[in-house]
Design a protein around this motif. Structure first.
Motif, short mmCIF file in Angstrom:
data_model
loop_
_atom_site.label_atom_id
_atom_site.label_comp_id
_atom_site.label_asym_id
_atom_site.label_seq_id
_atom_site.Cartn_x
_atom_site.Cartn_y
_atom_site.Cartn_z
N PHE A 98 30.72 43.53 83.58
CA PHE A 98 30.66 42.13 84.04
C PHE A 98 29.47 41.42 83.39
N PHE A 99 28.29 42.07 83.43
CA PHE A 99 27.10 41.45 82.84
C PHE A 99 27.27 41.24 81.34
N SER A 100 27.88 42.21 80.68
CA SER A 100 28.02 42.05 79.23
C SER A 100 28.99 40.92 78.91
N VAL A 101 30.03 40.77 79.72
CA VAL A 101 30.96 39.64 79.52
C VAL A 101 30.22 38.31 79.76
N LEU A 102 29.39 38.30 80.79
CA LEU A 102 28.65 37.06 81.07
C LEU A 102 27.69 36.72 79.94
N MET A 103 27.06 37.74 79.38
CA MET A 103 26.15 37.50 78.25
C MET A 103 26.92 36.87 77.08
N GLU A 104 28.11 37.39 76.85
CA GLU A 104 28.93 36.84 75.77
C GLU A 104 29.36 35.41 76.08
N ALA A 105 29.70 35.19 77.35
CA ALA A 105 30.10 33.84 77.75
C ALA A 105 28.92 32.88 77.56
N ASP A 106 27.74 33.31 77.97
CA ASP A 106 26.53 32.50 77.77
C ASP A 106 26.35 32.14 76.30
N ARG A 107 26.52 33.17 75.47
CA ARG A 107 26.33 32.97 74.03
C ARG A 107 27.31 31.90 73.51
N SER A 108 28.56 32.05 73.88
CA SER A 108 29.58 31.11 73.39
C SER A 108 29.33 29.70 73.90
N VAL A 109 29.00 29.61 75.18
CA VAL A 109 28.78 28.29 75.77
C VAL A 109 27.58 27.62 75.12
N SER A 110 26.52 28.39 74.90
CA SER A 110 25.32 27.82 74.26
C SER A 110 25.65 27.34 72.85
N LEU A 111 26.39 28.16 72.11
CA LEU A 111 26.75 27.78 70.75
C LEU A 111 27.62 26.53 70.75
N TRP A 112 28.56 26.50 71.69
CA TRP A 112 29.44 25.32 71.79
C TRP A 112 28.60 24.07 72.07
N GLY A 169 44.61 48.53 87.30
CA GLY A 169 44.31 49.94 87.55
C GLY A 169 42.90 50.32 87.11
N ILE A 170 42.07 49.33 86.88
CA ILE A 170 40.68 49.57 86.44
C ILE A 170 39.73 49.14 87.56
N LYS A 171 38.70 49.93 87.80
CA LYS A 171 37.72 49.57 88.83
C LYS A 171 36.72 48.57 88.25
N PHE A 172 36.26 47.69 89.10
CA PHE A 172 35.27 46.71 88.67
C PHE A 172 33.99 47.41 88.24
N ASP A 173 33.45 47.01 87.10
CA ASP A 173 32.25 47.62 86.55
C ASP A 173 31.19 46.53 86.37
N GLN A 174 30.13 46.65 87.14
CA GLN A 174 29.07 45.64 87.13
C GLN A 174 28.47 45.45 85.73
N GLU A 175 28.29 46.57 85.03
CA GLU A 175 27.68 46.48 83.69
C GLU A 175 28.57 45.71 82.72
#
Lengths: 401, 366
Positions: free
Chosen positions: A180-194, A172-178
């Motif tokens: 999405f980007f913040s999640v990707l930034m976090e994913a980048d951070r985790s993957v880089s740390l890993w 019931g939530i609309k997709f939010d581009q912003e």
């Protein structure tokens, strides 16, 4: 000098809290998606849908030696014992509510990508019928060698036009581009740390072994895209740097450095870990753990294309010769002097080709390797004596080098 | 019926000898769903090998024990010279084993054959599946052109599609006749006949089937009709056992026969579009994934079409797609009170007494 990894306690708390949150999702009006380990989880976080990984649960069942019992429950429904143990454990868990956390929370939707195998498609179709919930299938074609732009476009299109609409409908939530980007930034951070954590194993002695990494990879698989994932890996990385500074290794008296291929033999981790440690052999890299370290730079350039490319690129979605190259690169990068290929009865995608890979990898690197036949989570498919004899012979050949 | 075969049955074990008969550059095809029309249009012979019953030893060096005998015997044949004279191999990645077989085949044969591994869409109902498959089909076409050093023109491809459709339709007519009663030839002979069609020029095969059709007639049934499901009904000797037990095979849903003759049967229009359209609209199969087509519905429809009183599932050991589907299909049959029996087999099984006993018990219960 060796010692236990202190962050393990934090990991236990983190993963425990994650499962408690997932188990209580219904009480908190949150939605649950069951998802395969190779599917783009980042999108679920955009809709506050909690991802649950039956594969991760399968591994837990393996470690706790509950796999065979749950698998048998699936077999009693007519599923062949030759099918993937994770699948059988998942069906057995659904059927009995058993396992180390007394069953998984029921899904509101399922997300499946075949970049890890085709087994998951059939598996998720079956569970979609059982739970009568929608299945998002993100087809991630096999990439023998180069990842072609048309394949990336195909994956992007499915994420935008198939995956997002179902998430919107369920949450019931609309997709939010912003977001999405913040999640990707976090994913980048985790993957880089890993990736940095795994790279610590280039140091001699390696401050953690692949057996440790198999356990500590929990967050990168299940919590990727959330700040708590990166926060945890900050802690773990700091500890690894500290261990390097103090000369603390994963094992005492590191004499050999090995690369591991395939999912672990979860139920025999302790046994195998002890075997290698007693012989001064550290497992310094694994194709399995490093698959989550190649998923970098989601957020740069076109994030959709980067996301698709990242998910198409893991070792298991690549052809024979690309796999040989990835393994050879790991051998070189981590200064390995041998390799162990786990031929897992459950996993044809990972395992079919390993005998040729062993020949070719030895030809290229000049280093010896061994194939052991076992399984990921069904301890009935493990002949300890046979495996140990084979490994013993391998270690002797390694010592003779 | 054996007399109708274009070559001796023993040659099924020797693809290289079959290719010599037809004197064309040959491509070994691992079933299912590879668009063999492209191979035909390249002037080559697609030899689709539905298993070889020879013992396996050489391929044990490269394949683990948990790979199905269809894939393993293909690899064995490649490693022991059974494809000598062939130009290459073509594989659609219908399952994990087929997908990984491509690289191992290339390695095992030291690159003496080119190998084309084709991605199918595992989500054919996706909006972008058609565009994806266009790239896939064009890439496969290019790989075959390079491997065979030829050009595949639209004209040649259209012709190959027409002839392949003619063959599929003729075979469907033959297969459908079984619903009316036991044919004047055995099911094993029917399957051998179909099997031979996948190993010869499709145009010749279509002529052969069309010429034989009037001579194959159904007789009055004296026992219950049984439908077969699976990829291949191997070991093929088991088919004789079903008929000996007093039943007749009234139809099938087998990869080797019914599924391999699936439509759509369109022949007009852009040939690349026709190939894509077929790949997007194949009938349900364990190796394909549709969200809007249910394989259980399809099997029940086949039972209804053929008047079958029971279903026998032939499940090749280590064939994951079929193993995943079986409990669901059985539950759908159970719900309609249609008895079924599953036999787990291996192409190389010399003894199948246990399976034969189970099938006999099923037939006696009807």
């Amino acid at each position: 000098m060796s010692g236990k990894i202190k962050a393990a306690e934090t990991l236990k708390e983190l993963m425990g809290a994650y499962y408690i949150e997932a188990k209580n999702a219904g009480y908190n009006n949150q939605k649950i998606a069951w998802i395969t380990s190779g599917a783009p989880v980042e999108l679920l976080h955009c809709f506050d849908i909690i991802p649950v990984y039956p594969e991760n649960h399968g591994a837990m069942c393996g470690v706790t030696k509950m796999g065979a019992g749950l698998a048998q429950a699936a077999e009693s429904l007519g599923y062949s014992p030759d099918l993937c143990a994770y699948f059988r454990i998942d069906v057995g868990t659904s059927e009995t509510g058993g396992g180390p956390i007394a069953g998984l929370p029921e899904p509101d939707m399922l997300v499946c990508s075949n970049n890890i195998c085709k087994t998951v498609i059939k598996w998720y179709e079956i569970q979609s019928r059982r739970y009568n919930c929608p299945l998002v299938m993100v087809d991630m074609p096999f990439c023998e060698d180069e990842i072609q732009p048309y394949i990336i476009d195909y994956v992007v299109n499915q994420m935008k036009n198939e995956y997002i609409p179902i998430c919107e409908r369920i949450s019931g939530i609309k997709f939010d581009q912003e977001k999405f980007f913040s999640v990707l930034m976090e994913a980048d951070r985790s993957v880089s740390l890993w990736g940095e954590i795994l790279d610590c194993c280039r140091h001699k002695p390696a401050p953690l072994s692949s057996f440790d990494a198999f356990i500590h990879m929990g967050p990168i698989v299940t919590l990727r895209g959330l700040p708590k994932c990166g926060d945890y890996y900050d802690v773990l990385l700091a500890e690894m740097k500290d261990r390097i500074a103090q000369g603390i290794g994963a094992i005492d008296n590191e004499q050999h450095r090995l690369v591991w291929d395939n999912i672990p033999v979860w139920f025999a981790m302790k046994k195998l870990g002890g075997f290698f440690a007693e012989r001064g052999a550290a497992l310094v890299a694994a194709t399995y753990t490093s698959s989550w370290a190649v998923m970098t730079k989601f957020s740069e350039g076109d994030p959709w294309k980067n996301l698709a490319e990242a998910y198409l690129s893991p070792y298991i979605n690549r052809g024979f010769y690309r796999r040989v190259k990835i393994l050879a690169d790991l051998m070189e990068k981590y200064f390995a002097d041998g390799f162990v290929l786990h031929s897992a009865r459950s996993c044809k995608t990972y395992s079919f080709g390993q005998y040729g890979i062993r020949e070719e990898l030895t030809r290229i690197t000049g280093k010896p390797g061994v194939v052991i036949e076992a399984d990921i989570a069904d301890e009935r498919n493990f002949s300890e004596a046979q495996v140990m004899v084979r490994l013993e012979a391998f270690m002797e050949s390694l010592n003779a080098e | 019926m054996t007399a109708f075969l274009p070559f001796d049955r023993s040659l099924f074990e020797h693809p290289a000898k079959i290719a010599q008969i037809f004197n064309k550059p040959a491509i070994g095809v691992l079933p299912l769903h590879f668009p063999i029309e492209l191979i035909e249009a390249a002037g080559a012979l697609p030899v689709e090998v539905f298993g070889i019953q020879a013992p396996v030893s050489t391929s044990d060096r490269l394949a683990p024990p948990f790979i199905c005998s269809l894939v393993k015997t293909f690899l064995e044949t490649a490693m022991t010279g059974g494809f000598e004279g062939f130009k290459g191999f073509a594989i659609a990645n219908i399952c994990d084993s087929c997908q990984n077989a491509a690289g191992t085949l290339h390695y095992a044969t030291q690159g003496r054959f080119f190998t084309v591994l084709m991605n199918l869409s595992m989500h054919p109902e996706a909006q972008s599946a058609k565009e994806f498959l266009r790239h896939v089909v064009l890439n496969v076409k290019e790989a075959l052109e390079q491997g065979l050093n030829t050009n595949i023109t639209d004209g040649k491809l259209s012709h190959a599609i027409r002839e392949t459709v003619r063959l599929r339709l003729a075979l469907r007519k033959l297969l459908e006749k079984r619903a009316l009663g036991p044919l004047n030839i055995s099911t094993r002979e029917v399957i051998d006949f179909v099997r031979s069609c996948w190993m010869m020029p499709r145009s010749q095969a279509a002529d052969m089937v069309e010429s034989v059709l009037p001579r194959i007639q159904p007789q009055s049934p004296s026992g219950p009709g049984v439908l077969l499901s699976g990829i291949v009904p191997a070991p093929y000797g088991l088919l004789d056992e079903i008929e000996k037990a007093g039943a007749f095979i009234c139809g099938d849903d087998l990869g080797i026969s019914w599924r391999n003759t699936s439509g759509p049967y369109d022949t007009e229009g852009d040939p690349i579009d026709l190939l894509i359209n077929r790949l997007l609209n194949l009938e349900p199969c364990s190796t394909l994934h549709f969200q809007r087509k249910d394989r259980g519905d399809h099997l029940l429809e086949r039972v209804k079409q053929t008047g079958a009183k029971a279903v026998v599932f032939f499940r090749l050991k280590f064939c994951d797609p079929e193993a995943f589907d079986h409990p669901y299909l059985k539950s759908r049959l159970d719900a309609e009170n249609i008895p079924s029996q599953m036999v787990e087999t291996d192409l190389r099984d010399a003894s199948f007494q246990g399976a034969a006993t189970r099938i006999t018990a099923l037939i006696e219960s009807l």
